[in-house]
Design a protein around this motif. Structure first.
Motif, short mmCIF file in Angstrom:
data_model
loop_
_atom_site.label_atom_id
_atom_site.label_comp_id
_atom_site.label_asym_id
_atom_site.label_seq_id
_atom_site.Cartn_x
_atom_site.Cartn_y
_atom_site.Cartn_z
N CYS A 1 14.48 -2.27 26.36
CA CYS A 1 15.75 -2.90 26.40
C CYS A 1 16.90 -1.93 26.51
CB CYS A 1 15.87 -3.75 25.09
SG CYS A 1 15.30 -2.89 23.39
N CYS A 2 16.48 -0.81 25.73
CA CYS A 2 17.72 0.20 25.85
C CYS A 2 17.13 1.66 26.42
CB CYS A 2 17.78 0.68 24.41
SG CYS A 2 18.44 -0.58 23.37
N TYR A 3 16.04 1.58 27.35
CA TYR A 3 15.46 2.75 27.62
C TYR A 3 15.66 2.99 29.09
CZ TYR A 3 12.57 7.31 27.76
OH TYR A 3 12.07 8.44 27.82
N GLU A 4 16.93 3.12 29.69
CA GLU A 4 17.40 3.54 31.16
C GLU A 4 16.65 4.54 31.67
OE1 GLU A 4 21.23 4.10 33.93
OE2 GLU A 4 21.48 3.27 31.96
N PHE A 5 16.12 4.25 32.80
CA PHE A 5 15.21 5.45 33.39
C PHE A 5 15.34 5.81 34.81
CE2 PHE A 5 11.17 7.67 33.60
CZ PHE A 5 10.99 8.30 32.16
N GLY A 6 15.45 6.96 35.24
CA GLY A 6 15.75 7.19 36.75
C GLY A 6 14.65 6.74 37.47
N ASP A 7 15.11 6.28 38.80
CA ASP A 7 14.02 5.73 39.81
C ASP A 7 12.63 6.88 39.87
OD1 ASP A 7 14.88 3.10 39.80
OD2 ASP A 7 16.46 3.79 41.28
N ALA A 8 13.31 7.95 40.36
CA ALA A 8 12.18 9.00 40.74
C ALA A 8 11.12 9.08 39.69
CB ALA A 8 12.67 10.04 41.36
N ASP A 9 11.76 9.18 38.48
CA ASP A 9 10.55 9.44 37.28
C ASP A 9 9.94 8.09 37.14
OD1 ASP A 9 11.17 12.35 36.92
OD2 ASP A 9 12.72 11.79 35.69
N LEU A 10 10.55 7.14 37.24
CA LEU A 10 9.82 5.61 36.81
C LEU A 10 8.67 5.55 37.95
CD1 LEU A 10 9.79 3.50 34.77
CD2 LEU A 10 11.64 2.37 36.33
N ASP A 11 9.00 5.91 39.12
CA ASP A 11 8.09 5.79 40.33
C ASP A 11 6.83 6.51 39.87
OD1 ASP A 11 9.76 4.09 41.70
OD2 ASP A 11 10.40 5.68 42.96
N LEU B 1 2.31 -0.73 37.63
CA LEU B 1 3.76 -1.31 37.90
C LEU B 1 4.28 -2.05 36.48
CD1 LEU B 1 3.41 -2.72 41.20
CD2 LEU B 1 4.47 -0.59 40.55
N SER B 2 3.58 -2.24 35.60
CA SER B 2 3.66 -3.25 34.28
C SER B 2 4.62 -2.36 33.33
CB SER B 2 2.46 -3.65 33.39
OG SER B 2 1.66 -2.50 33.45
N ILE B 3 4.67 -1.02 33.62
CA ILE B 3 5.71 -0.12 32.88
C ILE B 3 6.88 -0.18 33.09
CG2 ILE B 3 3.66 1.57 32.22
CD1 ILE B 3 5.49 3.58 34.06
N ARG B 4 7.53 -0.92 34.41
CA ARG B 4 8.65 -1.12 34.84
C ARG B 4 9.22 -2.15 34.10
NH1 ARG B 4 10.57 1.03 39.33
NH2 ARG B 4 9.40 2.25 40.66
N SER B 5 10.44 -1.90 33.72
CA SER B 5 11.24 -3.12 33.12
C SER B 5 12.58 -2.86 33.28
CB SER B 5 10.92 -2.89 31.48
OG SER B 5 11.40 -4.19 30.73
N THR B 6 13.50 -3.69 32.63
CA THR B 6 14.81 -3.55 32.85
C THR B 6 15.65 -3.73 31.52
OG1 THR B 6 15.11 -5.92 32.99
CG2 THR B 6 14.99 -4.79 34.92
N THR B 7 16.73 -2.68 31.42
CA THR B 7 17.67 -2.64 30.18
C THR B 7 18.12 -4.00 29.86
OG1 THR B 7 19.43 -1.96 31.18
CG2 THR B 7 17.72 -0.30 30.36
N MET B 8 18.62 -4.22 28.81
CA MET B 8 19.51 -5.44 28.47
C MET B 8 20.69 -5.50 29.48
SD MET B 8 20.05 -5.47 24.30
CE MET B 8 20.45 -3.83 24.12
N ASP B 9 21.18 -4.31 30.12
CA ASP B 9 21.95 -4.49 31.33
C ASP B 9 21.69 -4.61 32.45
OD1 ASP B 9 23.90 -3.97 29.21
OD2 ASP B 9 23.92 -1.85 29.38
N GLY B 10 20.43 -4.68 32.81
CA GLY B 10 19.68 -5.01 34.13
C GLY B 10 19.42 -3.78 34.73
N ARG B 11 19.48 -2.49 34.13
CA ARG B 11 19.04 -1.04 34.64
C ARG B 11 17.70 -0.87 34.84
NH1 ARG B 11 24.35 0.98 32.49
NH2 ARG B 11 25.87 0.43 34.24
N PRO B 12 16.94 -0.21 35.40
CA PRO B 12 15.64 0.15 35.63
C PRO B 12 15.23 0.72 34.14
CG PRO B 12 16.87 0.93 37.56
CD PRO B 12 17.70 0.50 36.53
N ALA B 13 14.29 0.45 33.82
CA ALA B 13 13.75 1.00 32.32
C ALA B 13 12.15 1.18 32.20
CB ALA B 13 13.93 0.02 31.19
N LEU B 14 11.85 2.23 31.54
CA LEU B 14 10.54 2.42 31.17
C LEU B 14 10.07 1.68 29.90
CD1 LEU B 14 7.99 3.85 31.30
CD2 LEU B 14 9.04 5.90 30.18
N ASP B 15 9.04 1.12 29.86
CA ASP B 15 8.34 0.30 28.72
C ASP B 15 7.58 1.16 28.28
OD1 ASP B 15 7.16 -1.39 26.76
OD2 ASP B 15 7.65 -3.15 28.00
#
Length: 181
Positions: free
Chosen positions: A99-109, A117-131
């Motif tokens: 919910c709070c862990y905004e994460f850069g696309d390259a590192d998330l990839d 892929l299940s580690i991909r999520s979105t923050t409360m603001d709808g930004r890419p996040a790591l679970d």
């Protein structure tokens, strides 16, 4: 005395053979089979992981870099060497939530390639996040280790310190030890 590490967001694991041994060592995990030899790690958003074996315990500091480097897997391996078997249970403590862990696309990839892929999520603001919880659960369950996860978010929940939320230097600790008997 406790063994408290100089944590470096890596995959280093120390084997503690006496109370307080290796304190200050640059590593992110410790294991022991020694009675009354507490092991401690400190976190503010990273994941504290306790591993419980038949005759050993371990603790790991698992941020995204440590996860990617394999700190949890290395801790499991070190405990297998002490016990002869996998840890029998794991506890994942409070850490920053997706919910709070905004994460850069390259590192998330890169992490999604390793953990799915299940580690991909979105923050409360709808930004890419790591679970982080999903990544840890996958590692532990994949190793056949039952896991209990505290899903409290250190950034959202004011009971915990969060470096990302407030830039605090304070940390919470996870401590494990074996008692006599």
């Amino acid at each position: 005395p406790w063994t408290s590490l100089y944590q470096v967001h890596g995959d280093g694991v120390v084997v503690v053979d006496a109370a307080g041994a290796h304190s200050g060592t640059r590593a992110d995990a410790a294991v022991t089979s020694v009675v009354d030899a507490p092991l401690a790690i400190r976190v503010a958003d990273c994941v504290p992981v306790a591993l419980l074996g038949d005759r050993s315990v371990g603790v790991a500091h698992a941020g995204w870099r440590g996860l990617g480097a394999g700190v949890v897997e290395r801790t499991i391996e070190a405990m297998k060497e002490l016990d002869g078997t996998n840890p029998i249970a794991a506890v994942v403590g409070p850490h920053i939530g997706a919910c709070c862990y905004e994460f850069g696309d390259a590192d998330l990839d890169d992490l999604a390639d390793r953990f799915g892929l299940s580690i991909r999520s979105t923050t409360m603001d709808g930004r890419p996040a790591l679970d982080l919880s999903v990544a840890l659960s996958g590692i532990l369950e994949g190793a056949g280790i039952p896991v209990t996860v505290d899903r409290a978010c250190t950034s959202c929940d004011d009971r915990y310190w969060s470096f990302r939320a407030t830039a605090t230097a304070h940390r919470q600790a996870m401590v494990v030890w074996i008692e006599e008997g």
